[in-house]
Design an enzyme around this catalytic site. Structure first.
Site, PDB file in Angstrom:
ATOM      1  N   CYS A  89      48.377  31.206  38.641  1.00 54.04           N
ATOM      2  CA  CYS A  89      48.540  31.545  36.776  1.00 54.04           C
ATOM      3  C   CYS A  89      49.641  30.623  36.536  1.00 54.04           C
ATOM      4  CB  CYS A  89      48.344  33.100  36.984  1.00 54.04           C
ATOM      5  SG  CYS A  89      49.451  33.863  37.498  1.00 54.04           S
TER       6      CYS A  89
ATOM      7  N   GLN B 227      54.088  37.221  45.910  1.00 54.64           N
ATOM      8  CA  GLN B 227      52.529  36.516  45.315  1.00 54.64           C
ATOM      9  C   GLN B 227      52.265  35.745  45.824  1.00 54.64           C
ATOM     10  OE1 GLN B 227      53.638  39.115  43.620  1.00 54.64           O
ATOM     11  NE2 GLN B 227      52.553  41.009  44.463  1.00 54.64           N
TER      12      GLN B 227
ATOM     13  N   ALA C 101      38.403  43.190  39.612  1.00 52.53           N
ATOM     14  CA  ALA C 101      38.612  44.220  40.630  1.00 52.53           C
ATOM     15  C   ALA C 101      38.436  43.256  42.199  1.00 52.53           C
ATOM     16  CB  ALA C 101      37.290  44.800  40.644  1.00 52.53           C
TER      17      ALA C 101
END
EC number: 1.2.1.70
Length: 468
Positions: A50, A116, A190
């Site tokens: 991102c 991450q 999700a």
């Protein structure tokens, strides 16, 4: 051949540019194929998160390789080459190595020290490896980067606060609302980021979580996990969003959709239904998608406060302690130096091997001549002569080959390999053949549990034909 990096990140470009460049997994394969269609590029890997889009490639020529990668990304984004280069950064050779090591360590993240990105580097390599677009150079670079990232996190306290984009964004939301305890939260998406958001919301003591996702079954799985942690949760289809927003206090959206999923109309409807007061009950929306999940116009509405990736990186809690950052940088610098020494020595090894092969060929040729001259020589005598000749050759070659590996480990050491080729008239084709024969070790083809169970070998030929 050297590693070339062409990238755009949160440090070089605004969110709107990163949106144009955003690359999903299928796009990664297409972009790699197009880059590898050029004879100037032999290996390629795309790291897309991102916060960044980076192409790592092994190229025969700097300017040619740069032009190829830049043009492919420009066409993908719809920007002109000139416009793209305003936001891009380029790293070559040692600088490209240092950059990837820093990225894998979390030193270049919007939230310094977050872990991450290590998984994202791992995934980028896995995608490239499964499509056979990495060879020896990128294989060793990616593996070492993953090792460096793990070392930084284990030997420093750079991630002591456990910060991530999600935790920082929700920390900002909590500050805006006063507390998240007892609030109603909505998680849109999700996947991994949605699951991480649910964990942080649960720890913050929210009273109720609603999970929305295009795949209702995935939303139901996440909602079930939330309920198991003791927080009421329900799963809903994404088309229920407008109604759900009316009762929400905090929303986290991270879907990876190509266009906004939270529209201006949805939020207008929610505000009208809830009759919110900006001072007493604002709606906080954390837009962590890339491209953005929330229509930019939503941020201009009264009673709505939007947290996005841009605002997260400017938050003080996104920055690790200076001492930990410095310690991490020292580790990265040491690992870069060690890696480069190993690479220089690896580059001279094919030349040394080719020299020894040439020497062995000369020995065998001379022994054959001896057989022709002395046909009556007994086998015992011949074997003793052969052993003696081979020992002499080995002793003559031992010291110079060991020394040339040592010399080659220093910057500029490739000149010694070139000198060796010239002195002994070693054909470059023979040297290349030695290098190609050991292009890649055989290793498991994936990093996650599923790929380990499935197995699979690395391919010895890194470059495949681009798909049509």
């Amino acid at each position: 051949m050297s590693v070339l990096l062409f990238g755009v990140s949160h440090r070089s470009a605004p969110v709107v540019v990163l949106e144009q460049l955003s690359i999903d997994e299928s796009d990664q394969v297409k972009i790699i194929d197009r880059v590898l269609a050029s004879p100037l590029v032999t290996e390629a890997m795309v790291l897309s998160t991102c916060n960044r889009v980076e192409v790592y490639a092994v190229v025969d020529a700097f300017h040619g390789g740069l032009s190829v990668i830049g043009q492919v990304l420009a066409e993908h984004s719809g920007m002109s080459m000139g416009e793209l280069t305003k936001y891009a950064y380029v790293r070559y050779s040692e600088a490209a190595v240092e950059h990837l090591f820093a990225v894998a360590s979390g030193l270049d993240s919007a939230v310094i020290g977050e872990q991450q990105v290590l998984g994202q580097v791992r995934r980028a390599y896995a995608v490239a490896e499964s499509n056979r677009t990495v060879g020896r150079v990128l294989h060793e670079l990616a593996q070492r980067a993953l090792s460096v990232g793990k070392r930084v996190h284990s030997e420093t306290a750079i991630d002591a606060a456990g910060a991530s984009v999600v935790s920082v964004a929700l920390g900002m939301a909590e500050r805006k609302l006063g507390s998240l305890a007892g609030t109603t939260a909505v998680v849109i998406g999700a996947g991994a980021m949605g699951a991480l958001s649910a964990v942080h919301l649960t720890r913050a003591g929210v009273g109720h979580i609603q999970v929305l996702n295009r795949s209702l079954s995935r939303a139901q799985r996440l909602a079930r996990r939330i309920r198991e942690s003791g927080v009421p949760a329900e799963a809903l289809a994404l088309d229920r969003l407008a109604n759900v927003l009316a009762d929400a206090d905090v929303v986290v959206s991270c879907t990876g959709a190509v266009r906004p999923v939270v529209s201006l109309a949805d939020v207008h409807h929610a505000l009208a239904a809830a009759r919110r007061d900006e001072a007493t009950r604002p709606l906080v929306i954390c837009d962590l998608g890339m491209p953005r999940d929330v229509d930019p116009a939503v941020a201009r509405l009264p009673c709505v406060w939007v947290v996005d990736v841009d605002s997260v990186q400017h938050e003080p809690s996104a920055h690790a302690a200076a001492a930990d950052v410095e310690a991490a940088r020292h580790i990265v610098a040491a690992e870069v130096a060690s890696y480069l020494v190993g690479q220089r020595m690896a580059e001279v090894t094919p030349t040394v091997t080719a020299l020894r092969q040439r020497a062995a060929e000369v020995v065998e040729a001379e022994l054959l001549r001896l057989d022709n001259r002395l046909p009556g020589l007994q086998s015992v005598q011949r074997e003793e002569v052969a052993r003696t000749v081979r020992r002499v050759v080995d002793k003559l070659l031992h010291a110079p080959t060991v020394r040339i590996k040592q010399l080659a480990s220093a910057p500029g050491g490739d000149s010694y390999a070139e000198a060796l080729r010239e002195l002994f008239e070693l054909d470059q084709t023979a040297v290349d053949a030695v290098a190609t024969a050991g292009e890649l070790p055989v290793v498991p083809s994936g990093f996650d549990a599923e790929s380990r169970r499935g197995g699979g070998d690395m391919q010895s030929s890194p470059k495949r034909s681009p798909s049509n």
